[in-house]
Motif scaffolding. Structure first.
Motif, PDB file in Angstrom:
ATOM      1  N   ILE A   4       0.838  -1.213   0.004  1.00  0.00           N
ATOM      2  CA  ILE A   4      -0.091  -0.090  -0.065  1.00  0.00           C
ATOM      3  C   ILE A   4       0.961   1.199  -0.017  1.00  0.00           C
ATOM      4  O   ILE A   4       1.655   1.086   0.835  1.00  0.00           O
ATOM      5  CB  ILE A   4      -0.858   0.054   1.312  1.00  0.00           C
ATOM      6  N   LEU A   5       0.495   2.464  -0.826  1.00  0.00           N
ATOM      7  CA  LEU A   5       1.141   3.472  -0.636  1.00  0.00           C
ATOM      8  C   LEU A   5       0.335   4.663  -0.127  1.00  0.00           C
ATOM      9  O   LEU A   5      -0.993   4.716  -0.535  1.00  0.00           O
ATOM     10  CB  LEU A   5       1.487   3.938  -2.195  1.00  0.00           C
ATOM     11  N   ILE A   6       0.763   5.350   0.967  1.00  0.00           N
ATOM     12  CA  ILE A   6      -0.011   6.411   1.421  1.00  0.00           C
ATOM     13  C   ILE A   6       0.729   7.777   0.978  1.00  0.00           C
ATOM     14  O   ILE A   6       1.844   7.818   1.035  1.00  0.00           O
ATOM     15  CB  ILE A   6       0.264   6.298   3.036  1.00  0.00           C
ATOM     16  N   ILE A   7       0.046   8.724   0.456  1.00  0.00           N
ATOM     17  CA  ILE A   7       0.383   9.992   0.065  1.00  0.00           C
ATOM     18  C   ILE A   7      -0.357  10.962   0.756  1.00  0.00           C
ATOM     19  O   ILE A   7      -1.671  11.190   0.497  1.00  0.00           O
ATOM     20  CB  ILE A   7       0.096  10.123  -1.529  1.00  0.00           C
ATOM     21  N   ASP A   8       0.435  11.393   1.844  1.00  0.00           N
ATOM     22  CA  ASP A   8      -0.193  12.571   2.736  1.00  0.00           C
ATOM     23  C   ASP A   8       0.803  13.553   3.004  1.00  0.00           C
ATOM     24  O   ASP A   8       2.126  13.026   3.340  1.00  0.00           O
ATOM     25  CB  ASP A   8      -1.205  11.973   3.723  1.00  0.00           C
ATOM     26  N   ASP A   9       0.624  14.862   3.254  1.00  0.00           N
ATOM     27  CA  ASP A   9       1.673  15.743   3.717  1.00  0.00           C
ATOM     28  C   ASP A   9       1.659  15.833   5.174  1.00  0.00           C
ATOM     29  O   ASP A   9       2.408  16.533   5.792  1.00  0.00           O
ATOM     30  CB  ASP A   9       1.494  16.953   3.153  1.00  0.00           C
ATOM     31  N   ASN A  10       0.820  15.115   5.975  1.00  0.00           N
ATOM     32  CA  ASN A  10       0.458  15.489   7.300  1.00  0.00           C
ATOM     33  C   ASN A  10       1.337  14.198   8.059  1.00  0.00           C
ATOM     34  O   ASN A  10       0.855  13.100   7.876  1.00  0.00           O
ATOM     35  CB  ASN A  10      -0.898  15.438   7.800  1.00  0.00           C
ATOM     36  N   ASP A  11       2.410  14.533   8.934  1.00  0.00           N
ATOM     37  CA  ASP A  11       3.035  13.526   9.513  1.00  0.00           C
ATOM     38  C   ASP A  11       2.418  12.616  10.433  1.00  0.00           C
ATOM     39  O   ASP A  11       2.486  11.511  10.400  1.00  0.00           O
ATOM     40  CB  ASP A  11       4.242  14.267  10.344  1.00  0.00           C
ATOM     41  N   ILE A  12       1.347  13.276  11.119  1.00  0.00           N
ATOM     42  CA  ILE A  12       0.464  12.321  12.248  1.00  0.00           C
ATOM     43  C   ILE A  12      -0.307  11.355  11.464  1.00  0.00           C
ATOM     44  O   ILE A  12      -0.299  10.282  11.799  1.00  0.00           O
ATOM     45  CB  ILE A  12      -0.063  13.341  12.935  1.00  0.00           C
ATOM     46  N   TYR A  26      -0.063  -5.380   6.279  1.00  0.00           N
ATOM     47  CA  TYR A  26       0.437  -4.889   4.898  1.00  0.00           C
ATOM     48  C   TYR A  26       1.778  -4.319   4.719  1.00  0.00           C
ATOM     49  O   TYR A  26       2.387  -3.769   5.902  1.00  0.00           O
ATOM     50  CB  TYR A  26      -0.549  -3.685   4.660  1.00  0.00           C
ATOM     51  N   SER A  27       2.268  -4.234   3.490  1.00  0.00           N
ATOM     52  CA  SER A  27       3.470  -3.376   3.352  1.00  0.00           C
ATOM     53  C   SER A  27       3.332  -2.135   2.918  1.00  0.00           C
ATOM     54  O   SER A  27       2.520  -1.861   2.196  1.00  0.00           O
ATOM     55  CB  SER A  27       4.394  -4.241   2.440  1.00  0.00           C
ATOM     56  N   VAL A  28       3.892  -1.145   3.791  1.00  0.00           N
ATOM     57  CA  VAL A  28       3.664   0.389   3.220  1.00  0.00           C
ATOM     58  C   VAL A  28       4.622   1.051   3.254  1.00  0.00           C
ATOM     59  O   VAL A  28       5.649   1.189   3.621  1.00  0.00           O
ATOM     60  CB  VAL A  28       2.736   0.843   4.651  1.00  0.00           C
ATOM     61  N   ASP A  29       4.490   1.991   2.071  1.00  0.00           N
ATOM     62  CA  ASP A  29       5.476   3.057   1.475  1.00  0.00           C
ATOM     63  C   ASP A  29       4.521   4.383   1.780  1.00  0.00           C
ATOM     64  O   ASP A  29       3.311   4.401   1.736  1.00  0.00           O
ATOM     65  CB  ASP A  29       5.966   2.942   0.391  1.00  0.00           C
ATOM     66  N   VAL A  30       5.468   5.301   2.266  1.00  0.00           N
ATOM     67  CA  VAL A  30       4.687   6.648   2.525  1.00  0.00           C
ATOM     68  C   VAL A  30       5.595   7.871   1.831  1.00  0.00           C
ATOM     69  O   VAL A  30       6.762   8.059   1.727  1.00  0.00           O
ATOM     70  CB  VAL A  30       4.982   7.028   4.128  1.00  0.00           C
ATOM     71  N   ALA A  31       4.749   8.527   1.095  1.00  0.00           N
ATOM     72  CA  ALA A  31       5.137   9.557   0.094  1.00  0.00           C
ATOM     73  C   ALA A  31       4.588  11.080   1.024  1.00  0.00           C
ATOM     74  O   ALA A  31       3.607  10.970   1.283  1.00  0.00           O
ATOM     75  CB  ALA A  31       4.693   9.629  -1.098  1.00  0.00           C
ATOM     76  N   VAL A  32       5.449  12.048   1.179  1.00  0.00           N
ATOM     77  CA  VAL A  32       5.038  13.043   1.900  1.00  0.00           C
ATOM     78  C   VAL A  32       4.261  14.420   1.099  1.00  0.00           C
ATOM     79  O   VAL A  32       3.894  15.213   1.510  1.00  0.00           O
ATOM     80  CB  VAL A  32       6.145  13.599   2.639  1.00  0.00           C
ATOM     81  N   ASN A  33       4.288  14.083  -0.544  1.00  0.00           N
ATOM     82  CA  ASN A  33       3.487  14.971  -1.036  1.00  0.00           C
ATOM     83  C   ASN A  33       3.258  14.232  -2.370  1.00  0.00           C
ATOM     84  O   ASN A  33       3.730  13.118  -2.687  1.00  0.00           O
ATOM     85  CB  ASN A  33       4.476  16.138  -1.313  1.00  0.00           C
ATOM     86  N   GLY A  34       2.365  14.924  -3.220  1.00  0.00           N
ATOM     87  CA  GLY A  34       2.168  14.313  -4.477  1.00  0.00           C
ATOM     88  C   GLY A  34       3.252  13.950  -5.514  1.00  0.00           C
ATOM     89  O   GLY A  34       3.252  12.987  -6.192  1.00  0.00           O
TER      90      GLY A  34
END
Length: 126
Positions: A4-12, A26-34
């Motif tokens: 799963i990829l999370i794209i969100d600019d809010n750290d919390i 789930y395996s998760v990657d996090v992107a801090v912006n679009g």
């Protein structure tokens, strides 16, 4: 293991979503912006993508539009999570190809139910 990829600019929000999803296996990657989210999609194929609408560099609408045109992203279910509740914004997200919408603040239980439903429906369609 589903990715799963999370794209969100809010750290919390990033931290909470990641913790809930990892706990469910789930395996998760996090992107801090679009912009970073699109880079992740160029490099990896995801089973599901979760995106906020209001972000710097590329908003959620742009993300959804580009995901639907991308060879690695076009079949991945997309969940919008946002505090934006205007009907026009929600409708626009669905028109661009989003599969679901969750209003912030979200509950872990609701998130997991929707994630599992979308991933299972994608598997049965293939």
């Amino acid at each position: 293991m589903e990715k799963i990829l999370i794209i969100d600019d809010n750290d919390i929000v990033q931290m909470v979503l990641q913790k809930i999803l990892v706990k469910e296996g789930y395996s998760v990657d996090v992107a801090v912006n679009g912009k970073e989210g699109l880079t992740f999609i160029d490099q990896e194929e995801y089973d599901l993508i979760i995106t906020d609408l209001m972000m710097p560099y590329a908003n959620g609408f742009e993300i959804i539009s580009k995901i639907r045109q991308h060879p690695k992203g076009r079949h991945a279910p997309v969940i919008i999570i946002s505090s934006v509740t205007q009907e026009d914004s929600v409708s626009e997200g669905f028109k661009l190809g989003a599969d679901d919408y969750l209003k912030k603040p979200i509950t872990g239980k609701e998130l997991i139910l929707r994630v599992k439903r979308l991933i299972e429906s994608r598997k049965s369609a293939n």
